[in-house]
Design a protein around this motif. Structure first.
Motif, PDB file in Angstrom:
ATOM      1  N   UNK A  76      44.654  47.290  32.009  1.00  0.00           N
ATOM      2  CA  UNK A  76      43.366  47.449  31.358  1.00  0.00           C
ATOM      3  C   UNK A  76      42.429  46.386  31.903  1.00  0.00           C
ATOM      4  N   UNK A  77      42.509  45.190  31.310  1.00  0.00           N
ATOM      5  CA  UNK A  77      41.712  44.054  31.757  1.00  0.00           C
ATOM      6  C   UNK A  77      42.553  43.247  32.743  1.00  0.00           C
ATOM      7  N   UNK A  78      42.139  43.221  34.002  1.00  0.00           N
ATOM      8  CA  UNK A  78      42.870  42.503  35.048  1.00  0.00           C
ATOM      9  C   UNK A  78      41.994  41.357  35.534  1.00  0.00           C
ATOM     10  N   UNK A  79      42.585  40.153  35.556  1.00  0.00           N
ATOM     11  CA  UNK A  79      41.842  38.976  35.998  1.00  0.00           C
ATOM     12  C   UNK A  79      42.632  38.261  37.085  1.00  0.00           C
ATOM     13  N   UNK A  80      41.987  38.048  38.233  1.00  0.00           N
ATOM     14  CA  UNK A  80      42.588  37.311  39.342  1.00  0.00           C
ATOM     15  C   UNK A  80      41.972  35.921  39.348  1.00  0.00           C
ATOM     16  N   UNK A  81      42.787  34.918  39.082  1.00  0.00           N
ATOM     17  CA  UNK A  81      42.314  33.538  39.018  1.00  0.00           C
ATOM     18  C   UNK A  81      42.173  32.956  40.424  1.00  0.00           C
ATOM     19  N   UNK A  82      41.543  31.811  40.529  1.00  0.00           N
ATOM     20  CA  UNK A  82      41.281  31.148  41.812  1.00  0.00           C
ATOM     21  C   UNK A  82      42.516  31.039  42.689  1.00  0.00           C
ATOM     22  N   UNK A  83      43.663  30.750  42.089  1.00  0.00           N
ATOM     23  CA  UNK A  83      44.899  30.531  42.842  1.00  0.00           C
ATOM     24  C   UNK A  83      45.666  31.825  43.148  1.00  0.00           C
ATOM     25  N   UNK A  84      45.148  32.990  42.735  1.00  0.00           N
ATOM     26  CA  UNK A  84      45.848  34.270  42.931  1.00  0.00           C
ATOM     27  C   UNK A  84      45.904  34.664  44.403  1.00  0.00           C
ATOM     28  N   UNK A  90      45.600  47.730  43.033  1.00  0.00           N
ATOM     29  CA  UNK A  90      45.252  47.379  41.662  1.00  0.00           C
ATOM     30  C   UNK A  90      44.493  48.547  41.040  1.00  0.00           C
ATOM     31  N   UNK A  91      45.043  49.083  39.959  1.00  0.00           N
ATOM     32  CA  UNK A  91      44.354  50.103  39.163  1.00  0.00           C
ATOM     33  C   UNK A  91      43.978  49.414  37.862  1.00  0.00           C
ATOM     34  N   UNK A  92      42.703  49.458  37.508  1.00  0.00           N
ATOM     35  CA  UNK A  92      42.208  48.647  36.405  1.00  0.00           C
ATOM     36  C   UNK A  92      41.131  49.376  35.619  1.00  0.00           C
ATOM     37  N   UNK A  93      40.933  48.929  34.374  1.00  0.00           N
ATOM     38  CA  UNK A  93      39.803  49.378  33.579  1.00  0.00           C
ATOM     39  C   UNK A  93      38.650  48.391  33.760  1.00  0.00           C
TER      40      UNK A  93
END
Length: 116
Positions: A76-84, A90-93
């Motif tokens: 649903x909610x996907x967050x990629x942080x600085x270190x990702x 990626x399938x996301x809402x």
């Protein structure tokens, strides 16, 4: 069991740093992954910590990636942080990518529904 109770049933799981797990994993609440996982992980919320590395599939309403991921993300909610460091699909809402995150692959917007 009603789908809307999925995240409420859960609690919080944490796999220890340095863990190495292979297989199909299900967590009814939030899971933090600071170790290595190869396979499929399903939860209401998944956090791949900076030291974490996951290869395979992850499915959750909320996904935070701070470490390495290679494979297929469905969330649903996907967050990629600085270190990702993400390779795959990626399938996301909703998707947020912080400055410094690295992604190689395909991103596709789609409504999220819990995997069965």
């Amino acid at each position: 069991m009603a789908d809307q109770n999925y995240s409420e049933a859960g609690g919080h799981s944490h796999l220890g740093s340095g863990s190495r797990i292979t297989g199909e994993l299900y967590f009814p609440g939030t899971v933090e992954l600071p170790g290595y996982v190869k396979g499929r992980v399903e939860a209401s919320s998944i956090v791949i910590e900076e030291a974490g590395e996951v290869e395979g599939e992850i499915h959750a309403a909320s996904i935070d990636i701070k470490g390495r991921f290679n494979g297929q993300v469905t969330g649903g909610k996907v967050r990629l942080h600085t270190s990702a460091r993400v390779t795959g699909e990626i399938t996301y809402e909703s998707l947020s990518i912080e400055s410094g995150a690295q992604i190689e692959g395909k991103c596709r917007s789609q409504s999220y529904s819990k995997a069965t």
